[in-house]
Design an enzyme around this catalytic site. Structure first.
Site, PDB file in Angstrom:
ATOM      1  N   LEU A  65      34.942  32.419  28.061  1.00 34.45           N
ATOM      2  CA  LEU A  65      34.256  33.181  29.098  1.00 34.45           C
ATOM      3  C   LEU A  65      35.206  34.180  29.753  1.00 34.45           C
ATOM      4  O   LEU A  65      36.415  34.123  29.558  1.00 34.45           O
ATOM      5  CB  LEU A  65      33.698  32.219  30.154  1.00 34.45           C
ATOM      6  CG  LEU A  65      32.719  31.144  29.655  1.00 34.45           C
ATOM      7  CD1 LEU A  65      32.386  30.178  30.787  1.00 34.45           C
ATOM      8  CD2 LEU A  65      31.451  31.789  29.112  1.00 34.45           C
ATOM      9  N   GLU A  89      49.034  63.461  26.607  1.00 32.18           N
ATOM     10  CA  GLU A  89      47.842  63.538  27.455  1.00 32.18           C
ATOM     11  C   GLU A  89      47.184  64.916  27.353  1.00 32.18           C
ATOM     12  O   GLU A  89      47.843  65.928  27.478  1.00 32.18           O
ATOM     13  CB  GLU A  89      48.225  63.254  28.913  1.00 32.18           C
ATOM     14  CG  GLU A  89      47.126  63.473  29.928  1.00 32.18           C
ATOM     15  CD  GLU A  89      45.870  62.666  29.639  1.00 32.18           C
ATOM     16  OE1 GLU A  89      44.794  63.287  29.528  1.00 32.18           O
ATOM     17  OE2 GLU A  89      45.961  61.430  29.523  1.00 32.18           O
ATOM     18  N   HIS A 114      55.120  43.878  62.110  1.00 36.45           N
ATOM     19  CA  HIS A 114      56.355  44.591  61.809  1.00 36.45           C
ATOM     20  C   HIS A 114      57.438  43.582  61.425  1.00 36.45           C
ATOM     21  O   HIS A 114      57.587  42.557  62.074  1.00 36.45           O
ATOM     22  CB  HIS A 114      56.801  45.393  63.035  1.00 36.45           C
ATOM     23  CG  HIS A 114      58.157  46.026  62.879  1.00 36.45           C
ATOM     24  ND1 HIS A 114      58.341  47.195  62.178  1.00 36.45           N
ATOM     25  CD2 HIS A 114      59.377  45.633  63.316  1.00 36.45           C
ATOM     26  CE1 HIS A 114      59.628  47.502  62.203  1.00 36.45           C
ATOM     27  NE2 HIS A 114      60.278  46.567  62.892  1.00 36.45           N
ATOM     28  N   GLY A 161      34.955  37.689  29.606  1.00 40.38           N
ATOM     29  CA  GLY A 161      34.856  39.055  29.106  1.00 40.38           C
ATOM     30  C   GLY A 161      36.202  39.695  28.819  1.00 40.38           C
ATOM     31  O   GLY A 161      37.248  39.036  28.736  1.00 40.38           O
ATOM     32  N   LEU A 199      35.274  49.281  36.325  1.00 36.63           N
ATOM     33  CA  LEU A 199      36.179  48.435  37.094  1.00 36.63           C
ATOM     34  C   LEU A 199      35.572  47.052  37.275  1.00 36.63           C
ATOM     35  O   LEU A 199      34.382  46.924  37.568  1.00 36.63           O
ATOM     36  CB  LEU A 199      36.449  49.059  38.471  1.00 36.63           C
ATOM     37  CG  LEU A 199      37.114  50.441  38.470  1.00 36.63           C
ATOM     38  CD1 LEU A 199      37.083  51.044  39.863  1.00 36.63           C
ATOM     39  CD2 LEU A 199      38.537  50.352  37.956  1.00 36.63           C
TER      40      LEU A 199
END
Length: 506
Positions: free
Chosen positions: A74, A240, A483, A76, A358
């Site tokens: 499972l 590219e 900070h 993907g 995405l």
């Protein structure tokens, strides 16, 4: 810092209205039970990030749900041969590079590292196995029925699953969610053998470090995998077609900074060129390239050629023709704002529909789709979906780029803050990059955030939350940040956009 907040408090004029990611009102009268013992409320085809999330959410909402997966595991592409294994290699190769470069020496750490590539691959595989088994556990604990096999839509309310042994199982269902994801886009004339000429899948499992590696494409996938092998010792060249690195959606100022850093790391980048052919000759791959004008040609040689020109929707043998669904010109399944196809009972999410490919976008669509089927009303603001390139430094962005705002005629202001002026980045000796904020000139609303630097992939989520709630740059500038942290640079950039000046940089 407290004095600064007090001094500026009188200038805090307004708060933006808040927008929610999911607006869900479930119908109380909705009957979630199946009409028969064998019928499903939802059948999800695919178990990637979109599919398994949709299945779990549907089950949690009381719907009888089945998830169909053609692969043995499972998760993907993302979990098996995409996001997850690549991040394991990116993290471990970065640590190796720190040890073998001057980085460790500068920090007073003296070591004599040795690469054990097989062990590195073993750790990658272990993380993948743990997560894929985790998905199986989640489906089981949420009472999602899992069926292994290739799912084909054979009717508006029917999915036929062909199993590995050739047997078939017919599933009757009220609704179908297509979540079949995407596959590697082939390059015309170049055959991938996953050894000398590889796709992203093969590049994740090379048995040795190639001396020379050429990338066809300097987008997200190419630069991530190129970075891995460059750190491990390969001489990497990226070819590219576009005039910039980082692919579609990246802000050009960030792209230029990114390219400069990559070159400093040793990657050769050839822009505005295209690969016109490649062949294996002896033990090398000869790659023919030419500039976009077509008047200058040259030949390069490498040990491994990585074809990474993108991905395309995976709809093979899905049976769309059985229900009259036609793909658009980009091979995607058309859906409306509710993620429904032209057939009211069939929905589609993730890489097979419009929008960026995405995993997190697919996950959100999966939740929305399940909620819609359960009688709710949900939406996803695609302008608030972040993108990340997991190199080092990382690159993260969300919302509009400066180029898009100019093209749309939107008045805007820019606020920037370099990590070289950030105390945590200084102490980490990791100061490459900056935060760039785009705010509306008249309303101060945050329109876009673009970050290149260590931890940008984590930091960009603060921008996502702010944009979902319609925050102004001032709103963010007035939020107290711990900070020292790198996220203070995000606050300072918003302060620069809102008031014209940051505190710790001039």
């Amino acid at each position: 810092r407290g004095g600064f907040i007090s001094m500026m408090a009188s200038l805090h004029v307004f708060k933006k209205p808040r927008l929610t990611l999911y607006r869900t009102v479930l119908s109380a009268s909705r009957a979630f039970s199946s009409s028969s013992a064998d019928a499903n409320d939802v059948v999800v085809i695919g178990s990637g990030p979109g599919g398994y999330v949709a299945a779990i959410k549907a089950a949690q909402l009381g719907l009888k749900t089945t998830c169909v997966e053609k692969n043995a595991t499972l998760g993907g592409t993302c979990l098996n041969v995409g996001c997850i294994p690549s991040k394991a290699l990116l993290n471990n190769s970065h640590l190796y590079h720190m040890a073998t470069s001057e980085d460790f020496q500068m920090r007073g750490i003296e070591v004599e590292p040795k690469l054990n590539l097989a062990k590195m691959m073993e750790q990658k595989s272990a993380s993948v196995k743990a997560l894929t088994l985790g998905v199986a556990t989640l489906l089981k604990s949420n009472k999602v029925n899992r069926i292994d096999g290739h799912g084909t839509i054979t009717g508006a309310n029917q999915v036929t699953v062909v199993k590995e042994d050739g047997s078939k199982e017919v599933l009757e269902t009220k609704n179908i969610i297509i979540a079949t994801g995407s596959e590697v886009t082939p390059f015309p004339g170049i055959d991938i053998d996953e050894e000398a000429i590889v796709s992203s899948t093969g590049a994740l499992s090379l048995s040795k470090v190639p001396e020379r590696l050429i990338l066809i494409g300097a987008g997200v996938i190419g630069l991530e995998l190129g970075s891995v092998w460059s750190r491990l010792g390969s001489k990497v060249t990226a070819v590219e077609f576009l005039g910039h690195v980082g692919g579609a959606g990246i802000d050009m100022e960030i792209s230029k900074n990114f390219q400069r850093i990559l070159k400093k790391q040793g990657l050769d980048i050839v822009l505005q060129h295209k690969v016109v052919g490649a062949e294996k000759v002896g033990g090398v791959v000869k790659v023919s390239i030419e500039n976009v004008k077509g008047d200058k040609k040259q030949e390069l040689e490498c040990d491994v050629l990585l074809v990474c020109v993108g991905r395309r929707p995976y709809t093979a043998k899905l049976g769309l023709e059985n229900v009259g669904i036609e793909l658009d010109k980009s091979g995607r399944i058309p859906v409306n704002e509710k993620l429904a196809t032209k057939v009211p009972s069939i929905y589609a999410i993730g890489d097979v529909i419009h929008g960026p490919m995405l995993a997190h976008k697919a996950e959100d669509e999966g939740i929305i789709c399940a909620e819609t089927i359960a009688g709710g009303s949900s939406h996803l603001d695609y302008n608030c979906v972040p993108s990340v390139i997991y190199t080092h430094p990382e690159v993260g962005w969300i919302g509009k780029t400066e180029e898009q705002l100019k093209a749309d005629g939107v008045p805007y202001v820019v606020g920037k803050f370099p990590f070289a002026a950030n105390s945590r980045a200084k102490t980490n000796a990791d100061t490459d990059g900056l935060v760039k904020i785009l705010g509306h000139k008249d309303t101060d609303q945050l329109l876009g955030a673009h970050i290149i630097g260590g931890g940008a992939g984590e930091m960009i989520n603060e921008a996502a939350l702010a944009m979902e709630y319609g925050a102004s740059c001032e709103d963010i500038a007035r939020v107290c940040h711990a900070h020292p942290t790198c996220s203070e640079a995000f606050r300072e950039a918003n302060l620069a956009a809102f008031s014209g000046k940051a505190i710790n940089f001039s």
